[in-house]
Enzyme design. Structure first.
Site, PDB file in Angstrom:
ATOM      1  N   SER A 425      60.853  74.281  20.121  1.00 18.92           N
ATOM      2  CA  SER A 425      60.288  72.934  20.207  1.00 18.92           C
ATOM      3  C   SER A 425      58.772  72.973  20.308  1.00 18.92           C
ATOM      4  O   SER A 425      58.127  71.952  20.109  1.00 18.92           O
ATOM      5  CB  SER A 425      60.893  72.154  21.367  1.00 18.92           C
ATOM      6  N   HIS A 446      64.928  71.708  14.621  1.00 17.24           N
ATOM      7  CA  HIS A 446      64.741  71.329  16.023  1.00 17.24           C
ATOM      8  C   HIS A 446      65.799  70.329  16.456  1.00 17.24           C
ATOM      9  O   HIS A 446      65.727  69.151  16.144  1.00 17.24           O
ATOM     10  CB  HIS A 446      63.329  70.754  16.223  1.00 17.24           C
ATOM     11  N   GLU A 458      64.920  67.686  13.666  1.00 18.08           N
ATOM     12  CA  GLU A 458      63.644  67.749  12.935  1.00 18.08           C
ATOM     13  C   GLU A 458      63.681  69.003  12.061  1.00 18.08           C
ATOM     14  O   GLU A 458      63.885  70.116  12.571  1.00 18.08           O
ATOM     15  CB  GLU A 458      62.473  67.796  13.917  1.00 18.08           C
ATOM     16  N   ASN A 496      57.925  64.950  19.859  1.00 17.68           N
ATOM     17  CA  ASN A 496      57.121  65.339  21.017  1.00 17.68           C
ATOM     18  C   ASN A 496      55.653  64.973  20.849  1.00 17.68           C
ATOM     19  O   ASN A 496      54.970  64.662  21.821  1.00 17.68           O
ATOM     20  CB  ASN A 496      57.279  66.833  21.300  1.00 17.68           C
TER      21      ASN A 496
END
Ligand SMILES: NC(=O)c1ccc[n+]([C@@H]2O[C@H](COP(=O)([O-])OP(=O)(O)OC[C@H]3O[C@@H](n4cnc5c(N)ncnc54)[C@H](O)[C@@H]3O)[C@@H](O)[C@H]2O)c1
Length: 591
Positions: A425, A446, A458, A496
């Site tokens: 991540s 991800h 992702e 994120n």
């Protein structure tokens, strides 16, 4: 406390004012509505009648309640009528000079004890108060649209507002069934202050073509459980409004993250204001429509077909690895669960069995499906057995040295043409790729925790990832019923990179004593429909994990506004890491 404000004047009965008038009348108070002229007054009354009729049709209101509340509302165009009110709520268009002029006049018209409240979103309440001779009785009361369903009300005090006036207005809000939070006078207050910086970053991300608008929106809905993606939300709010709010925020903060993304200015200049003009980030069926026109994705058609994936390997034995194994097995793929020892692998499979058992107990999985999934999983201690799989997902410790060593090993073991994926991540996918002699076959996948439940993946292509490898992973995601979004190999990917700066902003807001932990969490849940407030989320994710991600983001983009809030560093240094240690922003041990 005595029931405050038996008579309330509402000046400006547009989107917000009409909603506020109805909410106040529903509480049994008399409402004096004031519009700009006779035609506007007639139109405003018609709007109120129509919206309450809709409420009756939707059974939010009985016909008797409607009749009773309409009897409490009078609408005219003479501001002098406001003199009879105990509280005046102003909801005219967002224009400082208009509002200041109105407040100066209200100050002359109304008795000295009348409280004057502005509904502004982004203008300075202090400057509006300064147009009167009673700044201690002037404050902001910020409702959210649509007023009937949004529970949040920000009660905004300037340095001069009397605490009693603010408390009375908070009491009124509670009486209307709303939840008031206290805020100081700063552009955006709490909810928009945190929301708009995030929307701005999403617009900038789209502008830099880092990901498509659909993928950015899907990532935030599916990765964070938000009710809407940021670009769809900008279209709903109005690109022009968003830009004005951001300008006001930047004016005060001088934080570049608040400087409106250039794309917002371009859309405004072109008249593409969002849903209301039929086009903004998306194109809609008609102006005012909420249905976007689906445009064919040309890029997807040009892409080569993916490689065939008949069996997969998963490296690791932790939460993510076990969850990913479950995803593959449930979709009918044979999975090799490869851990550092046979014992660890067996334990991970036992974990998986427990998880499947819970699904059966909840009626989400049949016993046959459970047995079929378990039969597809082969635990193995070591990576040698991965030689023949078509795709490997690595979910070992988040440590670059560990991952690179694993990729070097996989490079030696796994057959040529296999896809090698990392679920990192926060580390660069390219650094995993260059540990192999076949970086074109390496890609990021991800997953989100818990992997079986979270729909999003992702898909992170590096500058060296082959197109058919990206295609393979996109096809695999569809097969295992995940929603893939595509992005490049930079810190934070989509989710994120948009989520953590917002969490960091919330920590800074707290550290500045602008609002409390509870008020900030409440504002985001009730004002923006977020499933959790930022501090709830930080305590769940872990403050140490959050700090690491924020540092990675700051290191990548070097944006001063992305520097981790000192308060977060202090809490981590003090061992307050969130739920896992019993204390983070809240004390969980005592609950
Ligand atoms: N729309 C939102 O989502 C939202 C949410 C929260 C706060 N706000 C804020 O609420 C305020 C009102 O916004 P809106 O969206 O309801 O605007 P709007 O344009 O829908 O309504 C404004 C109304 O004010 C009337 N008006 C204009 N000049 C007037 C005057 N001198 N006297 C009396 N009436 C006058 C107009 O005729 C119109 O009916 C703004 O400050 C806005 O920033 C808006």
């Amino acid at each position: 406390m005595e029931r405050p404000f038996p008579t309330v004047a509402v000046v400006g009965l547009g989107t917000m004012g009409a909603g506020v008038a109805v909410a106040v009348a529903r509480s049994g108070r008399r409402v004096i509505g004031v519009e700009a002229g006779p035609t506007q007054a007639v139109r405003a009354l018609a709007r109120i009648e129509a919206s309450t009729a809709r409420a009756v049709a939707r059974e939010r209101l009985t016909a008797e309640e409607r009749t009773a509340l309409l009897a409490l509302i009078e609408v005219g165009d003479d501001l002098a009528a406001a003199a009879q009110a105990d509280l005046v709520i102003e909801e005219v268009p967002e224009d400082l000079e208009l509002k200041r002029g109105l407040f100066a006049e209200l100050d002359r018209i109304c008795p000295p004890e009348t409280v004057l409240a502005t509904g502004t979103t982004a203008l300075s309440v202090t400057r509006i108060a300064a147009a009167t001779a009673r700044p201690e009785r002037v404050l902001g009361v910020h409702f959210f649209n649509p007023v009937h369903s949004m529970k949040l009300v920000e009660v905004v005090r300037t340095v001069l507002t009397s605490p009693q006036a603010a408390e009375q207005v908070a009491e009124l809000a509670r009486d209307l069934g709303k939840e008031p939070v206290a805020a100081g006078d700063r552009a955006g207050f709490i909810a928009n202050g945190l929301l708009f910086a995030y929307l701005n970053q999403a617009a900038a991300m789209f502008e830099s073509r880092y990901a498509t608008r659909e993928d950015i929106d899907a990532a935030m809905r599916l990765g964070c459980g938000l009710p809407m993606g940021p670009l769809a939300l900008l279209d709903l709010i109005g690109v022009d409004t968003a830009r004005t709010v951001l300008e006001a925020m930047y004016e005060q903060s001088k934080d570049r993250l608040h400087a409106p993304a250039p794309i917002l200015g371009q859309l405004v200049a072109a008249g593409l204001l969002g849903r209301k003009s039929g086009r903004g980030f998306y194109t809609y069926e008609a102006p005012g429509s909420s249905t976007p026109v689906v445009e064919e994705a040309a890029a997807a058609e040009a892409r080569p077909a993916g490689r065939e994936v008949r069996s997969v390997g998963v490296c690791g034995s932790g939460t993510m690895a076990t969850g990913i194994v479950e995803v593959f097995a449930k979709a009918g793929l044979p999975v090799l669960l490869a851990a550092r020892s046979q014992e660890k692998a067996e334990r991970a499979k036992a974990q998986l069995a427990k998880s499947l058992e819970r699904s059966v107990a909840k009626g989400r999985l049949t016993e046959q499906a459970r047995d079929a999934a378990l039969a597809l999983v082969t635990p193995t201690g070591g990576y040698q057995d991965l030689a023949d799989v078509d795709l490997v997902v690595e979910a070992v410790a988040e440590d670059l040295a560990v991952k690179r060593e694993l990729f070097t090993a996989l490079d030696r073991i796994v057959k040529p043409g296999a896809v090698l994926a990392t679920t990192t991540s926060s580390l660069p996918v390219i650094s995993c790729a260059t540990a192999t002699s076949r970086p074109q076959d390496v890609i990021g996948m991800h997953f989100f925790n818990p992997a079986p439940a979270m729909k999003l993946v992702e898909v992170v292509s590096t500058v060296l990832t082959a197109e058919d490898v990206t295609a393979t992973v996109l096809e695999l995601c569809a097969k295992v019923r995940k929603h893939p979004v595509e992005c490049g190999d930079r810190a934070g990917f989509i989710v994120n990179a948009l989520l953590f700066p917002y969490l960091n902003d919330a920590v800074r807001m707290l550290a500045e004593h602008y609002a409390t932990v509870d008020d900030i969490d409440t504002a985001m849940k009730l004002g923006c429909g977020y499933p959790m407030g930022p501090f709830e989320l930080l305590d769940v994710v872990g403050l140490d994990v959050s700090l690491t991600i924020e540092k990675v983001l700051h290191q990548e983009f070097r944006e001063p506004g992305l520097a981790a809030a000192p308060l977060l560093e202090h809490l981590v240094a003090a061992g307050c890491l969130g739920r896992k240690t019993g204390r983070g922003f809240r004390d969980h041990a005592r609950r």
